[in-house]
Design an enzyme around this catalytic site. Structure first.
Site, PDB file in Angstrom:
ATOM      1  N   TRP A   7     -11.767 -23.098  -9.143  1.00  0.00           N
ATOM      2  CA  TRP A   7     -10.881 -22.410  -8.203  1.00  0.00           C
ATOM      3  C   TRP A   7      -9.492 -23.050  -8.127  1.00  0.00           C
ATOM      4  O   TRP A   7      -8.689 -22.655  -7.292  1.00  0.00           O
ATOM      5  CB  TRP A   7     -11.510 -22.402  -6.809  1.00  0.00           C
ATOM      6  CG  TRP A   7     -12.877 -21.805  -6.772  1.00  0.00           C
ATOM      7  CD1 TRP A   7     -13.201 -20.485  -6.633  1.00  0.00           C
ATOM      8  CD2 TRP A   7     -14.124 -22.509  -6.890  1.00  0.00           C
ATOM      9  NE1 TRP A   7     -14.569 -20.325  -6.656  1.00  0.00           N
ATOM     10  CE2 TRP A   7     -15.168 -21.548  -6.821  1.00  0.00           C
ATOM     11  CE3 TRP A   7     -14.477 -23.849  -7.057  1.00  0.00           C
ATOM     12  CZ2 TRP A   7     -16.514 -21.886  -6.898  1.00  0.00           C
ATOM     13  CZ3 TRP A   7     -15.819 -24.188  -7.143  1.00  0.00           C
ATOM     14  CH2 TRP A   7     -16.820 -23.222  -7.063  1.00  0.00           C
ATOM     15  N   ASP A   8      -9.200 -24.055  -8.956  1.00  0.00           N
ATOM     16  CA  ASP A   8      -7.935 -24.802  -8.870  1.00  0.00           C
ATOM     17  C   ASP A   8      -7.786 -25.459  -7.506  1.00  0.00           C
ATOM     18  O   ASP A   8      -6.694 -25.527  -6.949  1.00  0.00           O
ATOM     19  CB  ASP A   8      -6.741 -23.886  -9.168  1.00  0.00           C
ATOM     20  CG  ASP A   8      -5.429 -24.655  -9.341  1.00  0.00           C
ATOM     21  OD1 ASP A   8      -5.480 -25.868  -9.582  1.00  0.00           O
ATOM     22  OD2 ASP A   8      -4.359 -24.038  -9.215  1.00  0.00           O
ATOM     23  N   TYR A   9      -8.887 -25.957  -6.968  1.00  0.00           N
ATOM     24  CA  TYR A   9      -8.859 -26.651  -5.684  1.00  0.00           C
ATOM     25  C   TYR A   9      -8.701 -28.157  -5.924  1.00  0.00           C
ATOM     26  O   TYR A   9      -9.567 -28.969  -5.582  1.00  0.00           O
ATOM     27  CB  TYR A   9     -10.107 -26.329  -4.868  1.00  0.00           C
ATOM     28  CG  TYR A   9     -10.068 -24.970  -4.184  1.00  0.00           C
ATOM     29  CD1 TYR A   9      -8.860 -24.335  -3.896  1.00  0.00           C
ATOM     30  CD2 TYR A   9     -11.247 -24.326  -3.797  1.00  0.00           C
ATOM     31  CE1 TYR A   9      -8.828 -23.099  -3.254  1.00  0.00           C
ATOM     32  CE2 TYR A   9     -11.217 -23.093  -3.149  1.00  0.00           C
ATOM     33  CZ  TYR A   9     -10.005 -22.483  -2.888  1.00  0.00           C
ATOM     34  OH  TYR A   9      -9.979 -21.257  -2.245  1.00  0.00           O
TER      35      TYR A   9
END
Length: 644
Positions: A322-324
Site C-alpha cells: 500500500w506504500d505505507y
C-alpha cells in the site's frame, strides 16, 4: 512518498476557514534558546523552552526579517519541480539552512543577513523522485579541535545528487580533510537505472563521531530496485564506517530493493543509538517476489551508531502493498502509560494515522499493540499478511473506512458521481489489497501523517500532530498493457513495476468539480495525551484562500491536505504552516483554538522552528511552496517576532 494534491480551483471555491485578527503586546526579555537539530533536539521532539511569545500576546507577531535564497532566479526553470521543505537550525551562534537546490547558508540570527553561502552546483535539469528538496542540515562540534581551528564546527549537508558535504560552520568552506575536497559519495556503488533515480532529501544526523545518511529512491519502477541502505561516515575523514540494509535479513527467495530511509532520523547519544524509519520494499503495490514480511522494511529500527548493528526493530506494516512507508522522524520521549512506570520511549506516527509507542531500549510496545485480521484475496501470486498491528491507543487519527453513501459533493450531481466512484472500487477498509478492479486506499499514500511528524510537550505528556485525509484508487494493470495505458492517459500516474506481472495506476478520487470524494475535514491538527492515549482536541487545518481566492467565505471548517509539521513551545503554543495556503498559524496548545496566522509570500509547506536571540524570540519558516502540492513558489525564509 508524498503524493500530488491536484484539487481543482473551481471546485475549491466552495471551501473556507475563519481566522483571528492580529494584535500587539510588548515582549519581556527572554533567556537564550537555540534549535541545534532538525527536530529541535536529537530525539526530534520539536519543542522549545522559549516562552516570550504566549497565547496572550501572539496576535502581536510581525515580520522581523526575511531572507531570499535567490533560487527563483538562479533555478528559474526548475522551481516548478522544487519543494522548499527546509527547517533551519540555530547552533554555535549562527542560523543554518539549505535551499531545495542544496545551497547551504549561514545567517545572523538577529536580522537574517547571510554570513556565507555554499553552492555545490547540482544539475537542475534532472527529475528526481521527490522533487528538488533539502529538509535540513546537521551541526557538529569536533570535541578534539581547538576553538578557532578550521572546521572545529561543521555543517553536514546531503544533496539531491547523493553527495555528503562537510563545511566549516564559520566560513562555509569545504573541509579539506573530509573525503575529496570536503565531499564524499553518499551512496557508493549504487547502480541506478537512471541518473536521478535516487536522491537524499532529509538531513543527516551526527552521533559519536559518525554522520548517518539515508536516501529517497524511485517508487513503483521495478522489482529489482537498488538496496535502501543507510550509511555512516567518519565525521572527520569521510571514510565509510558501516552500511545497513533493512532487507539484509529478508531471507532466501526474496527479490526486492528499497526499504530505504527517506524520512528524518533521530539519535539517542546517551545510548549510542540511531532510530531509522524505513520505507516499503519494491515494488510498492505487488509483493509476490518478496514473500513474508520483508525483514525490517516498514519498521522503526534502532541501530548502534558505532557499528550499524541492529538492536531492535518493530514493524508497523507487514508485507506492505500500500506504500505505507514509515514516513516521519521517530520521536524520543520519556513516557508512562496509564499510571505505569515512566520509560524511555519512541513515538512513531504513520501514514495510516496510527501512533505506535515503543520502549526505546527493547522496541516492545509501551501502549499495547494488537494483531488484527485484515482483508485478504490479493491478485494472482500475492500472499498477504493475515493480520496487521494496531495500537490500542490513541484511536486512529485519520479516517480509514468509507461507504458509497458517505461520499462528499458540493451538489447532488457531484456527490452522486463520487458515490459511483467509491462503489465501483474494491473497498473493504484499511489494508484492502490492490486489485485489477481498482482498490481504495484510505488514508491515501500521502497520509495520515507524513514527514512532518509530531511535536511533543514532555511536561504535559501531549503530542501534537497534523494529518491529511484523501482517497487514492490504485489499480493493478497487467504488464503487457502498461505501455498502452500510459500512452492513453499521459496525465495519470502509471508506473511499470518492471519484473512484476502488474504495473500500477494511482489517482486521487475526486468529483467532476475536483473536490475530494471523502468528507471533510481534509486536514486536521490533533492533540493527544500520550499518558492516557486520549485525544484532547481536533481542529481543521488550513483554508483554500490561495487555491481559489474568495472561497474561504463560502464554507468553513474543511481544512486542506498538508505537507510539513508542527512545533510546540513552553508558553503553550503550537506553530504550524503545512496547509495548502500561504500562512503560518499559532494554536492554543490547551484548547486547539487558532490564535494567530501570519501571511506568507508563498506556500509554507515546511516545518517551522523557533529560537531566542539577544532576548527576543523568533519563529522562522521557509516560504517557498511545493511541487506536489502545487502551491505558490518562492524562495524566502520568514522570521516573525513581537515588536521591540
Amino acid at each position: 512518498m508524498i503524493q500530488r494534491f491536484p484539487f481543482a480551483a473551481s471546485a475549491l471555491s466552495a471551501l473556507a476557514l475563519s481566522a483571528c485578527a492580529p494584535g500587539a503586546a510588548p515582549p519581556a526579555p527572554a533567556a537564550e534558546a537555540d534549535w541545534p537539530y532538525y527536530g529541535g533536539d536529537a530525539g526530534g521532539q520539536r519543542f522549545s523552552t522559549a516562552a516570550q511569545i504566549t497565547p496572550a500576546n501572539v496576535k502581536g507577531l510581525k515580520v522581523a526579517w526575511t531572507y531570499s535564497t535567490g533560487h527563483m532566479q538562479t533555478h528559474a526553470e526548475a522551481v516548478e519541480r522544487a519543494a522548499f521543505e527546509a527547517t533551519p537550525i540555530l547552533a554555535g551562534g549562527r542560523l543554518f539552512l539549505c535551499s531545495p537546490f542544496n545551497v547551504a547558508s549561514a545567517h545572523d540570527p538577529g536580522d537574517g543577513k547571510a554570513l556565507w553561502t555554499f553552492d555545490p552546483k547540482i544539475d537542475d535539469t534532472l527529475r528526481y523522485p521527490n522533487s528538488f528538496n533539502c529538509r535540513g542540515v546537521a551541526y557538529w562540534r569536533d570535541p578534539a579541535a581547538p576553538a578557532n581551528a578550521p572546521c572545529a564546527e561543521r555543517i553536514f549537508m546531503a544533496t539531491n545528487d547523493r553527495r555528503l558535504f562537510s563545511l566549516d560552520a564559520a566560513t562555509g568552506k569545504a573541509c579539506a580533510g573530509f573525503g575529496q575536497g570536503g565531499q564524499v559519495d553518499a551512496m557508493p556503488g549504487a547502480q541506478l537505472a537512471r541518473p536521478a533515480g535516487a536522491q537524499i532529501t532529509s538531513a543527516p544526523v551526527v552521533i559519536g563521531g559518525v554522520v548517518v545518511v539515508g536516501s529517497s529512491i524511485d517508487d513503483n519502477q521495478r522489482v529489482r530496485e537498488i538496496p535502501g541502505a543507510v550509511r555512516a561516515f567518519d565525521a572527520l575523514t569521510g571514510a565509510l564506517r558501516w552500511t545497513y540494509d533493512p532487507l539484509q535479513a529478508a531471507g532466501p527467495g526474496v527479490v526486492a530493493g528499497a526499504a530505504n530511509v527517506w524520512a528524518p532520523m533521530s539519535t539517542d547519544p546517551a545510548r549510542g543509538l540511531v532510530f531509522l524509519p524505513t520505507s516499503s520494499p519494491s515494488p510498492d503495490f505487488y509483493g509476490a517476489a518478496r514473500p513474508g514480511n520483508a525483514a525490517h522494511a516498514n519498521s522503526v529500527v534502532a541501530v548502534k551508531a558505532a557499528t550499524g548493528e541492529v538492536v531492535w526493530a518493530f514493524q508497523t506494516t507487514h508485507h506492505d502493498v500500500w506504500d505505507y512507508d514509515v514516513p516521519a522522524q521517530p520521536t524520543l520521549a520519556m513516557l508512562g502509560y496509564q499510571g505505569g512506570p515512566v520509560r524511555p520511549a519512541v513515538i512513531q506516527t504513520t501514514k495510516q494515522g496510527l501512533v505506535f509507542t515503543l520502549d526505546r531500549e527493547t522496541g516492545q510496545p509501551i501502549i499495547p499493540v494488537e494483531e488484527r485480521p485484515v482483508p485478504q484475496g490479493g491478485e494472482v501470486g500475492e500472499v498477504l499478511s493475515p493480520t496487521q498491528p494496531f495500537p490500542v491507543a490513541p484511536e486512529p487519527l485519520a479516517p480509514n473506512r468509507i461507504r458509497p453513501q458517505d461520499a462528499f459533493g458540493l451538489t447532488p450531481w457531484d456527490r452522486d458521481a463520487c458515490r459511483k466512484l467509491i462503489a465501483g472500487a474494491r473497498n473493504e477498509g484499511l489494508y484492502t489489497p490492490p486489485s485489477t478492479q481498482g482498490t481504495i486506499l484510505y488514508p491515501f499514500t500521502g497520509g495520515g501523517s507524513n514527514w512532518g511528524g509530531l511535536a511533543f510537550d514532555a511536561r504535559r505528556g501531549v503530542a501534537f500532530l497534523n494529518t491529511s485525509s484523501a482517497l487514492h484508487k490504485v489499480t493493478l494493470i497487467p504488464a503487457e498493457r502498461v505501455a498502452g495505458e500510459k500512452q492513453a492517459h499521459p496525465g495519470v500516474e502509471i508506473s511499470p513495476q518492471a519484473g512484476a506481472p502488474y504495473g500500477m495506476r494511482r489517482e486521487l478520487l475526486v468529483s467532476p468539480l475536483g473536490l475530494p470524494c471523502n468528507p471533510p475535514p481534509w486536514g486536521v491538527l490533533t492533540a493527544v495525551d500520550m499518558t492516557t492515549g486520549k485525544v484532547l482536541w481536533r481542529t481543521p487545518l488550513g483554508t483554500t484562500r490561495d487555491l481559489a481566492p474568495g472561497s474561504q467565505f463560502l464554507i468553513r471548517g474543511v481544512g486542506t491536505p498538508n505537507i510539513g509539521g508542527p512545533i510546540a513551545t513552553a508558553s503553550g503554543l503550537v506553530f504550524i504552516g503545512a496547509a495548502m495556503d500561504n500562512y503560518l498559524r499559532a494554536f492554543d496548545a490547551a484548547s486547539g483554538q487558532e490564535l494567530w496566522k501570519g501571511r506568507l509570500p508563498a506556500g509554507g509547506q515546511a516545518t517551522p522552528m523557533t529560537y531566542v536571540w539577544k532576548g527576543r524570540q523568533y519563529v522562522v519558516i521557509a516560504a517557498g511552496g511545493h511541487a506536489k502540492g502545487d502551491t505558490k513558489r518562492g524562495d524566502q525564509i520568514i522570521a516573525f517576532a513581537l515588536p521591540q
